[in-house]
Design a protein around this motif. Structure first.
Motif, mmCIF file in Angstrom:
data_model
loop_
_atom_site.group_PDB
_atom_site.id
_atom_site.type_symbol
_atom_site.label_atom_id
_atom_site.label_comp_id
_atom_site.label_asym_id
_atom_site.label_seq_id
_atom_site.Cartn_x
_atom_site.Cartn_y
_atom_site.Cartn_z
ATOM 1 N N ASP A 16 -5.864 -51.414 -46.480
ATOM 2 C CA ASP A 16 -6.400 -50.247 -45.743
ATOM 3 C C ASP A 16 -7.886 -50.397 -45.464
ATOM 4 O O ASP A 16 -8.674 -49.488 -45.697
ATOM 5 N N ASP A 17 -8.277 -51.559 -44.950
ATOM 6 C CA ASP A 17 -9.700 -51.840 -44.741
ATOM 7 C C ASP A 17 -9.933 -52.386 -43.338
ATOM 8 O O ASP A 17 -10.439 -53.479 -43.155
ATOM 9 N N ASP A 18 -9.525 -51.615 -42.331
ATOM 10 C CA ASP A 18 -9.842 -52.002 -40.965
ATOM 11 C C ASP A 18 -10.310 -50.759 -40.219
ATOM 12 O O ASP A 18 -9.666 -49.709 -40.285
ATOM 13 N N TYR A 19 -11.437 -50.896 -39.535
ATOM 14 C CA TYR A 19 -12.076 -49.743 -38.894
ATOM 15 C C TYR A 19 -12.737 -50.151 -37.586
ATOM 16 O O TYR A 19 -13.179 -51.302 -37.435
ATOM 17 N N GLU A 20 -12.847 -49.195 -36.675
ATOM 18 C CA GLU A 20 -13.799 -49.312 -35.573
ATOM 19 C C GLU A 20 -15.131 -48.732 -36.004
ATOM 20 O O GLU A 20 -16.190 -49.276 -35.712
ATOM 21 N N PHE A 21 -15.067 -47.608 -36.739
ATOM 22 C CA PHE A 21 -16.244 -46.981 -37.330
ATOM 23 C C PHE A 21 -16.006 -46.894 -38.835
ATOM 24 O O PHE A 21 -15.031 -46.265 -39.260
ATOM 25 N N LEU A 22 -16.870 -47.516 -39.616
ATOM 26 C CA LEU A 22 -16.659 -47.565 -41.062
ATOM 27 C C LEU A 22 -16.553 -46.165 -41.654
ATOM 28 O O LEU A 22 -17.356 -45.285 -41.342
ATOM 29 N N GLY A 23 -15.548 -45.980 -42.506
ATOM 30 C CA GLY A 23 -15.359 -44.699 -43.177
ATOM 31 C C GLY A 23 -14.583 -43.684 -42.380
ATOM 32 O O GLY A 23 -14.324 -42.589 -42.874
ATOM 33 N N VAL A 24 -14.192 -44.039 -41.149
ATOM 34 C CA VAL A 24 -13.423 -43.121 -40.313
ATOM 35 C C VAL A 24 -12.014 -43.697 -40.148
ATOM 36 O O VAL A 24 -11.812 -44.651 -39.393
ATOM 37 N N PRO A 25 -11.027 -43.160 -40.876
ATOM 38 C CA PRO A 25 -9.671 -43.721 -40.796
ATOM 39 C C PRO A 25 -9.142 -43.711 -39.361
ATOM 40 O O PRO A 25 -9.363 -42.769 -38.612
ATOM 41 N N ASP A 26 -8.470 -44.789 -39.021
ATOM 42 C CA ASP A 26 -7.932 -44.948 -37.671
ATOM 43 C C ASP A 26 -6.457 -45.327 -37.809
ATOM 44 O O ASP A 26 -6.144 -46.410 -38.315
ATOM 45 N N PRO A 27 -5.544 -44.464 -37.389
ATOM 46 C CA PRO A 27 -4.110 -44.758 -37.579
ATOM 47 C C PRO A 27 -3.676 -46.060 -36.913
ATOM 48 O O PRO A 27 -2.728 -46.698 -37.357
ATOM 49 N N PHE A 28 -4.381 -46.488 -35.869
ATOM 50 C CA PHE A 28 -4.009 -47.727 -35.185
ATOM 51 C C PHE A 28 -4.431 -48.968 -35.976
ATOM 52 O O PHE A 28 -3.962 -50.070 -35.708
ATOM 53 N N LEU A 29 -5.345 -48.777 -36.939
ATOM 54 C CA LEU A 29 -5.862 -49.905 -37.705
ATOM 55 C C LEU A 29 -5.451 -49.854 -39.171
ATOM 56 O O LEU A 29 -5.869 -50.702 -39.962
ATOM 57 N N GLN A 30 -4.639 -48.880 -39.545
ATOM 58 C CA GLN A 30 -4.177 -48.807 -40.921
ATOM 59 C C GLN A 30 -3.296 -49.995 -41.259
ATOM 60 O O GLN A 30 -2.646 -50.586 -40.390
ATOM 61 N N SER A 31 -3.265 -50.337 -42.554
ATOM 62 C CA SER A 31 -2.428 -51.460 -42.981
ATOM 63 C C SER A 31 -0.965 -51.184 -42.656
ATOM 64 O O SER A 31 -0.414 -50.157 -43.052
#
Length: 362
Positions: A16-31
């Motif tokens: 669960d460590d992928d972001y466009e903006f750090l600290g802002v969860p992104d459902p498209f980048l979730q593990s």
């Protein structure tokens, strides 16, 4: 330094460590299987030699299940499979390593397999033991697994394990134990690495500290009749101009809520270890722009436990920084960036063609 070969690895964000903006969860980048698989395949397409599949009990996907599945889809690249020592029985771990190595298949030269193992000295989920015993347990596990995977009869009497056992029928493709990658900064961790691993991994640090750590680890290993290779885990932001690179780094933090960043840092089971504390010290030593030395930016650590700094700059600056680490003895790099797939493309385009690289040879 341009003629010195090194291994260049990327990172698949299983935790669960992928972001466009750090600290802002992104459902498209979730593990997810699909997303993390796509990172692996993009890294192979880009020409990377190896890819780290991280492991975190509370975070993301199960690394073993993922590794077995993605091993059927990569054709050339190595997998650096992370496994937590508190979560396995050593003979079964050896058998699992051999099985994964077989699924992954032979290297290009046909001289063996393509699996390496990132050993993590972890607690069992739900239990807590002191770091000294935990690292001594990890040392025993590495010795047991190495013996079995080298095809030798095991007669082991230790503090944690007392085992007499023949190796399992299934072996690795080479018939020998794959390389163990291992990291840790405490005295106990360094002793464990010196006695048990093949590649000692470091998180980002200032060049003088990198030099100091390598010197210390060479001495510790030599005292045990061993030698080590050295690896370096760091993020990257590479752009055509330095202004663009710095602007992108700032953009990564532009939506970070400090409380959210703190929660992310403290969520990891390893959030209190010595290495993480050193990353915090680096952030504290950095200037107002987050740079602690030329092109080493600590801002990423504001929203991440563990590896908390990035090489930020132009292709030439990033290349010069990597070559400076090589001059100190680093032979393997494990890189990442945000979002992981896009930054892999940037590095593959701007930097990788200018590095003499290939799988690490032990």
């Amino acid at each position: 330094m341009s003629g010195q070969q090194c291994e260049i690895a990327w990172f698949s964000a299983l935790c669960d460590d992928d972001y466009e903006f750090l600290g802002v969860p992104d459902p498209f980048l979730q593990s997810s299987w699909e997303h993390c698989r796509n990172i692996v395949l993009r890294a192979e397409e880009g020409g990377f030699d190896n890819i780290l599949l991280p492991s975190g009990y509370q975070l993301g996907l199960d690394t073993t299940a993922f590794a077995a599945a993605v091993a059927t889809q990569v054709k050339r690249m190595k997998l650096l499979w992370a496994t937590r020592m508190g979560e396995d029985w050593p003979p079964q771990l050896a058998r699992r390593i051999a099985t994964l190595d077989r699924i992954l298949g032979p290297n290009v030269a046909g001289t063996g397999g393509r699996l390496n193992v990132n050993i993590i000295s972890s607690d069992m989920p739900g239990e807590k033991i002191e770091s000294g015993p935990r690292y001594r347990r990890a040392t025993e596990i590495m010795k047991i697994v190495r013996t079995l995977l080298n095809g030798e009869y095991l007669d082991f009497q230790g503090e944690f394990y007392n085992l007499q056992l023949d190796p399992a029928r299934i072996t690795t493709l080479s018939g020998t134990c794959p390389a163990f990658y291992f990291g840790g900064l405490s005295h106990e961790a360094r002793e464990c690495a010196a006695e048990g691993c093949d590649v000692y991994l470091m998180w980002p640090d200032t060049m003088d500290k990198v030099r100091e750590t390598i010197t210390d680890m060479k001495q510790r290993a030599a005292a045990k009749g061993r030698s080590l290779k050295f690896g370096y885990r760091v993020h990257v932001v590479v752009r055509e101009t330095e202004d663009e690179a710095r602007a992108y780094a700032d953009r990564l933090l532009s939506k970070l809520d400090e409380d959210a960043g703190k929660a992310i840092r403290e969520k990891s089971l390893d959030a209190k270890n010595y290495g993480v504390q050193r990353q915090q010290e680096l952030r504290g030593a950095a200037g107002g722009d987050g740079f602690v030395e030329d092109n080493l930016w600590t801002g990423i650590g504001r929203a991440r436990s563990g590896c908390g700094a990035a090489i930020v700059g132009t292709p030439d600056q990033v290349l010069a920084k990597l070559r400076a680490y090589q001059a100190e003895g680093i032979e393997a790099f494990i890189l990442s960036g945000y979002p992981h797939m896009q930054e892999a493309d940037m590095f593959a385009r701007y930097v990788l063609p200018h590095i003499q690289h290939g799988p690490l040879v032990l």
